[in-house]
Design a protein around this motif. Structure first.
Motif, PDB file in Angstrom:
ATOM      1  N   PRO A  58       0.831  -1.207   0.000  1.00 24.49           N
ATOM      2  CA  PRO A  58       0.000   0.000   0.000  1.00 24.49           C
ATOM      3  C   PRO A  58       0.867   1.260   0.000  1.00 24.49           C
ATOM      4  O   PRO A  58       1.756   1.405   0.832  1.00 24.49           O
ATOM      5  CB  PRO A  58      -0.816  -0.116   1.286  1.00 24.49           C
ATOM      6  N   VAL A  59       0.622   2.139  -0.981  1.00 23.85           N
ATOM      7  CA  VAL A  59       1.402   3.370  -1.089  1.00 23.85           C
ATOM      8  C   VAL A  59       0.528   4.620  -1.168  1.00 23.85           C
ATOM      9  O   VAL A  59       1.055   5.733  -1.233  1.00 23.85           O
ATOM     10  CB  VAL A  59       2.368   3.332  -2.293  1.00 23.85           C
ATOM     11  N   GLY A  60      -0.787   4.446  -1.159  1.00 20.71           N
ATOM     12  CA  GLY A  60      -1.659   5.611  -1.242  1.00 20.71           C
ATOM     13  C   GLY A  60      -3.090   5.263  -0.924  1.00 20.71           C
ATOM     14  O   GLY A  60      -3.451   4.095  -0.758  1.00 20.71           O
ATOM     15  N   CYS A  61      -3.910   6.319  -0.857  1.00 20.19           N
ATOM     16  CA  CYS A  61      -5.316   6.131  -0.545  1.00 20.19           C
ATOM     17  C   CYS A  61      -6.147   7.291  -1.079  1.00 20.19           C
ATOM     18  O   CYS A  61      -5.610   8.328  -1.488  1.00 20.19           O
ATOM     19  CB  CYS A  61      -5.531   5.981   0.955  1.00 20.19           C
ATOM     20  N   GLY A  62      -7.438   7.089  -1.042  1.00 20.59           N
ATOM     21  CA  GLY A  62      -8.400   8.116  -1.411  1.00 20.59           C
ATOM     22  C   GLY A  62      -9.790   7.653  -1.019  1.00 20.59           C
ATOM     23  O   GLY A  62     -10.022   6.445  -0.874  1.00 20.59           O
ATOM     24  N   ALA A  63     -10.701   8.591  -0.852  1.00 15.85           N
ATOM     25  CA  ALA A  63     -12.049   8.240  -0.409  1.00 15.85           C
ATOM     26  C   ALA A  63     -13.067   9.203  -1.005  1.00 15.85           C
ATOM     27  O   ALA A  63     -12.732  10.312  -1.420  1.00 15.85           O
ATOM     28  CB  ALA A  63     -12.124   8.269   1.120  1.00 15.85           C
ATOM     29  N   LEU A  64     -14.313   8.753  -1.025  1.00 20.51           N
ATOM     30  CA  LEU A  64     -15.448   9.581  -1.409  1.00 20.51           C
ATOM     31  C   LEU A  64     -16.465   9.558  -0.284  1.00 20.51           C
ATOM     32  O   LEU A  64     -16.814   8.490   0.223  1.00 20.51           O
ATOM     33  CB  LEU A  64     -16.103   9.061  -2.689  1.00 20.51           C
ATOM     34  N   LYS A  65     -16.933  10.735   0.079  1.00 17.65           N
ATOM     35  CA  LYS A  65     -17.971  10.882   1.099  1.00 17.65           C
ATOM     36  C   LYS A  65     -19.235  11.352   0.399  1.00 17.65           C
ATOM     37  O   LYS A  65     -19.271  12.448  -0.185  1.00 17.65           O
ATOM     38  CB  LYS A  65     -17.532  11.904   2.150  1.00 17.65           C
ATOM     39  N   ALA A  66     -20.283  10.537   0.440  1.00 15.70           N
ATOM     40  CA  ALA A  66     -21.546  10.882  -0.204  1.00 15.70           C
ATOM     41  C   ALA A  66     -22.168  12.096   0.490  1.00 15.70           C
ATOM     42  O   ALA A  66     -22.199  12.170   1.720  1.00 15.70           O
ATOM     43  CB  ALA A  66     -22.505   9.698  -0.135  1.00 15.70           C
ATOM     44  N   LEU A  67     -22.648  13.039  -0.325  1.00 15.56           N
ATOM     45  CA  LEU A  67     -23.302  14.235   0.204  1.00 15.56           C
ATOM     46  C   LEU A  67     -24.772  14.223  -0.216  1.00 15.56           C
ATOM     47  O   LEU A  67     -25.130  13.638  -1.248  1.00 15.56           O
ATOM     48  CB  LEU A  67     -22.601  15.498  -0.313  1.00 15.56           C
ATOM     49  N   PRO A  68     -25.639  14.867   0.560  1.00 14.71           N
ATOM     50  CA  PRO A  68     -27.077  14.787   0.286  1.00 14.71           C
ATOM     51  C   PRO A  68     -27.531  15.497  -0.989  1.00 14.71           C
ATOM     52  O   PRO A  68     -28.674  15.317  -1.411  1.00 14.71           O
ATOM     53  CB  PRO A  68     -27.713  15.430   1.523  1.00 14.71           C
ATOM     54  N   ASP A  69     -26.661  16.254  -1.616  1.00 11.77           N
ATOM     55  CA  ASP A  69     -27.054  16.983  -2.832  1.00 11.77           C
ATOM     56  C   ASP A  69     -26.713  16.241  -4.123  1.00 11.77           C
ATOM     57  O   ASP A  69     -26.746  16.809  -5.208  1.00 11.77           O
ATOM     58  CB  ASP A  69     -26.421  18.379  -2.833  1.00 11.77           C
ATOM     59  N   GLY A  70     -26.381  14.948  -4.026  1.00 10.24           N
ATOM     60  CA  GLY A  70     -26.081  14.174  -5.227  1.00 10.24           C
ATOM     61  C   GLY A  70     -24.641  14.303  -5.699  1.00 10.24           C
ATOM     62  O   GLY A  70     -24.300  13.894  -6.800  1.00 10.24           O
ATOM     63  N   THR A  71     -23.779  14.872  -4.845  1.00 11.38           N
ATOM     64  CA  THR A  71     -22.357  14.972  -5.131  1.00 11.38           C
ATOM     65  C   THR A  71     -21.604  14.115  -4.119  1.00 11.38           C
ATOM     66  O   THR A  71     -22.203  13.530  -3.218  1.00 11.38           O
ATOM     67  CB  THR A  71     -21.854  16.437  -5.051  1.00 11.38           C
ATOM     68  N   ALA A  72     -20.302  14.061  -4.262  1.00  7.56           N
ATOM     69  CA  ALA A  72     -19.464  13.382  -3.268  1.00  7.56           C
ATOM     70  C   ALA A  72     -18.246  14.249  -3.014  1.00  7.56           C
ATOM     71  O   ALA A  72     -17.726  14.900  -3.924  1.00  7.56           O
ATOM     72  CB  ALA A  72     -19.041  11.997  -3.739  1.00  7.56           C
ATOM     73  N   GLU A  73     -17.804  14.238  -1.763  1.00  9.12           N
ATOM     74  CA  GLU A  73     -16.597  14.971  -1.386  1.00  9.12           C
ATOM     75  C   GLU A  73     -15.398  14.048  -1.482  1.00  9.12           C
ATOM     76  O   GLU A  73     -15.413  12.935  -0.961  1.00  9.12           O
ATOM     77  CB  GLU A  73     -16.728  15.506   0.039  1.00  9.12           C
ATOM     78  N   VAL A  74     -14.362  14.515  -2.157  1.00  7.18           N
ATOM     79  CA  VAL A  74     -13.096  13.790  -2.229  1.00  7.18           C
ATOM     80  C   VAL A  74     -12.405  13.969  -0.885  1.00  7.18           C
ATOM     81  O   VAL A  74     -12.239  15.087  -0.395  1.00  7.18           O
ATOM     82  CB  VAL A  74     -12.213  14.338  -3.373  1.00  7.18           C
ATOM     83  N   LYS A  75     -12.000  12.871  -0.271  1.00  8.34           N
ATOM     84  CA  LYS A  75     -11.345  12.900   1.035  1.00  8.34           C
ATOM     85  C   LYS A  75     -10.061  12.086   0.994  1.00  8.34           C
ATOM     86  O   LYS A  75      -9.963  11.079   0.291  1.00  8.34           O
ATOM     87  CB  LYS A  75     -12.259  12.293   2.123  1.00  8.34           C
ATOM     88  N   SER A  76      -9.097  12.525   1.756  1.00 10.14           N
ATOM     89  CA  SER A  76      -7.918  11.732   2.114  1.00 10.14           C
ATOM     90  C   SER A  76      -7.129  11.155   0.949  1.00 10.14           C
ATOM     91  O   SER A  76      -6.642  10.029   1.020  1.00 10.14           O
ATOM     92  CB  SER A  76      -8.321  10.606   3.076  1.00 10.14           C
ATOM     93  N   HIS A  78      -3.894  10.651  -0.654  1.00 10.36           N
ATOM     94  CA  HIS A  78      -2.523  10.762  -0.157  1.00 10.36           C
ATOM     95  C   HIS A  78      -1.667   9.677  -0.792  1.00 10.36           C
ATOM     96  O   HIS A  78      -2.098   8.525  -0.908  1.00 10.36           O
ATOM     97  CB  HIS A  78      -2.491  10.608   1.371  1.00 10.36           C
ATOM     98  N   ILE A  79      -0.468  10.056  -1.179  1.00  7.81           N
ATOM     99  CA  ILE A  79       0.533   9.112  -1.687  1.00  7.81           C
ATOM    100  C   ILE A  79       1.740   9.212  -0.757  1.00  7.81           C
ATOM    101  O   ILE A  79       2.204  10.311  -0.450  1.00  7.81           O
ATOM    102  CB  ILE A  79       0.948   9.444  -3.137  1.00  7.81           C
ATOM    103  N   LEU A  80       2.226   8.077  -0.288  1.00 11.88           N
ATOM    104  CA  LEU A  80       3.401   8.083   0.586  1.00 11.88           C
ATOM    105  C   LEU A  80       4.577   8.746  -0.129  1.00 11.88           C
ATOM    106  O   LEU A  80       4.743   8.612  -1.344  1.00 11.88           O
ATOM    107  CB  LEU A  80       3.778   6.663   0.986  1.00 11.88           C
ATOM    108  N   ALA A  81       5.409   9.440   0.640  1.00 17.82           N
ATOM    109  CA  ALA A  81       6.539  10.193   0.081  1.00 17.82           C
ATOM    110  C   ALA A  81       7.419   9.325  -0.825  1.00 17.82           C
ATOM    111  O   ALA A  81       7.870   9.768  -1.877  1.00 17.82           O
ATOM    112  CB  ALA A  81       7.363  10.817   1.205  1.00 17.82           C
ATOM    113  N   LYS A  82       7.653   8.082  -0.438  1.00 18.81           N
ATOM    114  CA  LYS A  82       8.543   7.212  -1.224  1.00 18.81           C
ATOM    115  C   LYS A  82       7.976   6.846  -2.587  1.00 18.81           C
ATOM    116  O   LYS A  82       8.711   6.376  -3.451  1.00 18.81           O
ATOM    117  CB  LYS A  82       8.856   5.938  -0.437  1.00 18.81           C
ATOM    118  N   ALA A  83       6.676   7.077  -2.814  1.00 20.46           N
ATOM    119  CA  ALA A  83       6.045   6.699  -4.079  1.00 20.46           C
ATOM    120  C   ALA A  83       5.641   7.913  -4.919  1.00 20.46           C
ATOM    121  O   ALA A  83       5.044   7.752  -5.979  1.00 20.46           O
ATOM    122  CB  ALA A  83       4.826   5.827  -3.795  1.00 20.46           C
TER     123      ALA A  83
END
Length: 158
Positions: A58-76, A78-83
């Motif tokens: 594992p060298v990175g991550c990302g997430a989506l948070k569902a919002l009530p208006d039919g969109t999603a917020e991009v969260k977290s 991140h890519i580790l410094a070595k990658a």
């Protein structure tokens, strides 16, 4: 080989990636403007979390948070410094956009550090290159001089 998989942010294998993201955010700007979610919050309802692996490491991550208006917020995202320096953040952002499109969402939105917070320069540059535009505060936030808010309209794929 690069692989992105939906994953559990609280797993032992992914804790170092999530903790590295959290540690970066804690030092990148004022505490009162830090909206970074920890591993437990990222595993909560309405949030989908993905890990980016390089040959099963594992060298990175990302997430989506569902919002009530039919969109999603991009969260977290991140890519580790070595990658870093290999376009992996762009790969994750494109993956998140494709998942959101597949889910029928109308847009992705995000909050990042404002222009005077140099630690967020690379992130803002990437978001701009991907077509995100600056906007007012997104759902769940208020105006904050330390925050920049951005939006990407999602057109369905033909």
């Amino acid at each position: 080989m690069i692989d992105i998989r939906e994953a559990d942010p609280t797993s032992a294998a992914l804790r170092p990636v999530v903790e590295a993201h959290f540690a970066h955010s804690e030092t990148a700007g004022p505490a009162e403007s830090n909206h970074t979610m920890d591993a437990e919050a990222l595993s909560g309802p309405g949030i989908r979390f993905w890990a980016l692996f390089d040959d099963d490491e594992p060298v990175g991550c990302g997430a989506l948070k569902a919002l009530p208006d039919g969109t999603a917020e991009v969260k977290s995202v991140h890519i580790l410094a070595k990658a870093r320096g290999r376009g992996l953040a762009r790969t994750m952002m494109n993956h998140l956009a494709e998942c959101a499109r597949a889910d029928g969402l109308s847009a992705l939105v995000l909050e990042t550090g404002a222009a005077h917070l140099a630690e967020y320069d690379a992130a803002r540059k990437l978001y701009e290159a991907l077509g995100y535009s600056y906007c007012g505060p997104i759902f769940g936030y208020r105006d904050d001089p330390n925050s920049a808010f951005m939006r990407l309209a999602l057109e369905p794929r033909p």
